[in-house]
Scaffold this active site. Structure first.
Site, PDB file in Angstrom:
ATOM      1  N   ASN A   9      -2.253  -9.569   6.040  1.00  0.00           N
ATOM      2  CA  ASN A   9      -2.487  -8.160   6.349  1.00  0.00           C
ATOM      3  C   ASN A   9      -3.974  -8.024   6.675  1.00  0.00           C
ATOM      4  O   ASN A   9      -4.811  -8.048   5.780  1.00  0.00           O
ATOM      5  CB  ASN A   9      -2.102  -7.312   5.124  1.00  0.00           C
ATOM      6  CG  ASN A   9      -2.482  -5.849   5.285  1.00  0.00           C
ATOM      7  OD1 ASN A   9      -2.864  -5.408   6.362  1.00  0.00           O
ATOM      8  ND2 ASN A   9      -2.390  -5.095   4.190  1.00  0.00           N
ATOM      9  N   LYS A  11      -5.557  -5.565   7.734  1.00  0.00           N
ATOM     10  CA  LYS A  11      -6.074  -4.204   7.487  1.00  0.00           C
ATOM     11  C   LYS A  11      -6.919  -3.733   8.680  1.00  0.00           C
ATOM     12  O   LYS A  11      -6.651  -4.124   9.802  1.00  0.00           O
ATOM     13  CB  LYS A  11      -6.847  -4.165   6.175  1.00  0.00           C
ATOM     14  CG  LYS A  11      -6.006  -4.719   5.012  1.00  0.00           C
ATOM     15  CD  LYS A  11      -6.527  -4.363   3.667  1.00  0.00           C
ATOM     16  CE  LYS A  11      -5.589  -4.954   2.610  1.00  0.00           C
ATOM     17  NZ  LYS A  11      -5.952  -4.616   1.259  1.00  0.00           N
ATOM     18  N   HIS A  97       2.432   0.452   2.372  1.00  0.00           N
ATOM     19  CA  HIS A  97       1.320  -0.205   1.662  1.00  0.00           C
ATOM     20  C   HIS A  97       0.624   0.821   0.761  1.00  0.00           C
ATOM     21  O   HIS A  97       0.516   1.995   1.124  1.00  0.00           O
ATOM     22  CB  HIS A  97       0.341  -0.788   2.680  1.00  0.00           C
ATOM     23  CG  HIS A  97      -0.690  -1.661   2.042  1.00  0.00           C
ATOM     24  ND1 HIS A  97      -1.802  -1.140   1.428  1.00  0.00           N
ATOM     25  CD2 HIS A  97      -0.755  -3.001   1.890  1.00  0.00           C
ATOM     26  CE1 HIS A  97      -2.519  -2.148   0.926  1.00  0.00           C
ATOM     27  NE2 HIS A  97      -1.900  -3.284   1.196  1.00  0.00           N
ATOM     28  N   GLU A  99      -2.354   1.470   0.249  1.00  0.00           N
ATOM     29  CA  GLU A  99      -3.458   2.199   0.882  1.00  0.00           C
ATOM     30  C   GLU A  99      -2.926   3.363   1.711  1.00  0.00           C
ATOM     31  O   GLU A  99      -3.563   4.412   1.818  1.00  0.00           O
ATOM     32  CB  GLU A  99      -4.306   1.235   1.734  1.00  0.00           C
ATOM     33  CG  GLU A  99      -5.172   0.356   0.849  1.00  0.00           C
ATOM     34  CD  GLU A  99      -5.477  -1.016   1.413  1.00  0.00           C
ATOM     35  OE1 GLU A  99      -5.306  -1.237   2.625  1.00  0.00           O
ATOM     36  OE2 GLU A  99      -5.898  -1.887   0.617  1.00  0.00           O
ATOM     37  N   GLU A 169       3.069  -5.420  -4.936  1.00  0.00           N
ATOM     38  CA  GLU A 169       1.615  -5.406  -4.902  1.00  0.00           C
ATOM     39  C   GLU A 169       1.083  -4.440  -5.953  1.00  0.00           C
ATOM     40  O   GLU A 169       0.976  -3.238  -5.691  1.00  0.00           O
ATOM     41  CB  GLU A 169       1.121  -4.957  -3.518  1.00  0.00           C
ATOM     42  CG  GLU A 169       1.510  -5.878  -2.392  1.00  0.00           C
ATOM     43  CD  GLU A 169       0.493  -5.815  -1.258  1.00  0.00           C
ATOM     44  OE1 GLU A 169      -0.043  -6.875  -0.911  1.00  0.00           O
ATOM     45  OE2 GLU A 169       0.216  -4.723  -0.760  1.00  0.00           O
ATOM     46  N   GLY A 175      -7.501  -6.242  -3.482  1.00  0.00           N
ATOM     47  CA  GLY A 175      -8.911  -6.233  -3.087  1.00  0.00           C
ATOM     48  C   GLY A 175      -9.885  -6.228  -4.256  1.00  0.00           C
ATOM     49  O   GLY A 175     -11.076  -5.977  -4.075  1.00  0.00           O
ATOM     50  N   SER A 215      -5.077  -9.922  -4.302  1.00  0.00           N
ATOM     51  CA  SER A 215      -6.073 -10.958  -4.591  1.00  0.00           C
ATOM     52  C   SER A 215      -5.500 -12.373  -4.575  1.00  0.00           C
ATOM     53  O   SER A 215      -5.891 -13.215  -5.392  1.00  0.00           O
ATOM     54  CB  SER A 215      -6.787 -10.665  -5.919  1.00  0.00           C
ATOM     55  OG  SER A 215      -7.497  -9.442  -5.820  1.00  0.00           O
TER      56      SER A 215
HETATM   57  P1  PGA Z   1      -5.934  -8.457  -1.021  1.00  0.00           P
HETATM   58  O1  PGA Z   1      -4.970  -7.400  -0.320  1.00  0.00           O
HETATM   59  O2  PGA Z   1      -5.321  -9.826  -0.796  1.00  0.00           O
HETATM   60  O3  PGA Z   1      -7.257  -8.310  -0.309  1.00  0.00           O
HETATM   61  O4  PGA Z   1      -6.005  -8.122  -2.458  1.00  0.00           O
HETATM   62  C1  PGA Z   1      -3.575  -7.507  -0.379  1.00  0.00           C
HETATM   63  C2  PGA Z   1      -2.930  -6.383   0.385  1.00  0.00           C
HETATM   64  O5  PGA Z   1      -3.444  -5.258   0.351  1.00  0.00           O
HETATM   65  O6  PGA Z   1      -1.875  -6.559   1.032  1.00  0.00           O
END
Ligand code: PGA
Length: 259
Positions: A9, A11, A97, A99, A169, A175, A215
């Site tokens: 992803n 982003k 997601h 976010e 997730e 993140g 992460s």
């Molecule tokens: P990350 O993000 O690996 O940077 O923690 C995962 C995601 O948001 O899909």
């Protein structure tokens, strides 16, 4: 046997030229990889989908988008339809997601509409679910997962859901550099599979792939993939570099793909 699936992803990162560079690097890294053994999905920003698709054609990688609207076309300024994602070469689409839930008003109801629209257009949804830190601390993790999954998949038949991918997730792991332990991941994945058995049937639940996200890095992917109900990973930060993403894919294969 469920085929492992690692998705990147990206982003809101990478201009078109940067996206092409990353995709080219990955193509070189995966030149001899067996596409039958694992699914690798790249999810760049909308503006880079077309170019990334061109780069990865003929490689073991597949294209995904990060969001979709539920109508085919119309006066919906700023939105992109499932038909258009198919048109540009997408096979997958990330839906719900955290976010998007947190910053853009995504709800289980909009997730449900998007999942249905994606499936109707032959796209495979990667439906994201997961609890916040507060919800985990209040021991509401399972309650939240149930809410996200039951409402996200409402109105779908067993046949329709058989192709979807679910990404567990935990919001507190995204993140932050603080991944869920492999036990926490397995516990959540097992709960999700049990729930899918109740909602649909055992065969469907056993076939649906469940990714862990939050992460994921080269140094924790193996432990996470060793869990029986973990079928892959949705990778954010570590998917933005050739070395870390290719390392994650190779290590995941080592665990799940039996020679
Ligand atoms: P990350 O993000 O690996 O940077 O923690 C995962 C995601 O948001 O899909």
């Amino acid at each position: 046997m469920r085929k492992p699936i690692i998705a990147g992803n990206w982003k809101m990162y990478k201009t078109i030229s940067q996206a092409i560079e990353l995709a080219n690097g990955l193509k070189r890294a995966f030149y001899d990889l067996d596409a039958e053994a694992i699914d690798i999905v790249l999810c760049p920003v909308f503006t880079a989908l077309s170019e990334v698709n061109e780069v990865i054609s003929g490689s073991p990688m597949q294209l995904g988008a990060q969001d979709v609207f539920w109508q085919q076309e119309g006066a919906f300024t700023g939105e992109v339809s499932p038909l258009m994602l198919k048109d540009v070469g997408c096979k997958y689409v990330i839906i719900g997601h955290s976010e998007r839930r947190q910053y853009f008003g995504e709800t289980n109801q909009t997730v449900n509409k998007k999942v249905k629209a994606a499936l109707q257009n032959g796209l495979i949804p990667i439906m994201c679910v997961g609890e916040t830190l507060k919800e985990r601390q209040e021991e509401k993790t399972f309650e939240v997962l149930k809410d996200h999954i039951q409402n996200g998949l409402t109105g779908l038949t067993a046949q329709e859901v058989s192709d979807i991918v679910i990404a567990y997730e935990p919001v507190w792991a995204i993140g932050t550099g603080k991944n869920a332990t492999s036990q926490q991941a397995q516990e959540a994945h097992q709960f999700i599979r049990k729930l899918l058995t109740e909602m649909f049937n055992k065969e469907i639940a056993n076939n649906i792939r469940i990714q862990y996200g939050g992460s994921v890095k080269p140094d924790n992917i193996e432990e996470i993939m060793q869990q029986p109900d973990v079928d892959g990973a949705l990778v954010g930060g570590a998917s933005l570099k050739v070395d870390s993403f290719s390392d994650i894919v190779i290590r995941a294969m080592k665990v799940k793909v039996k020679k």
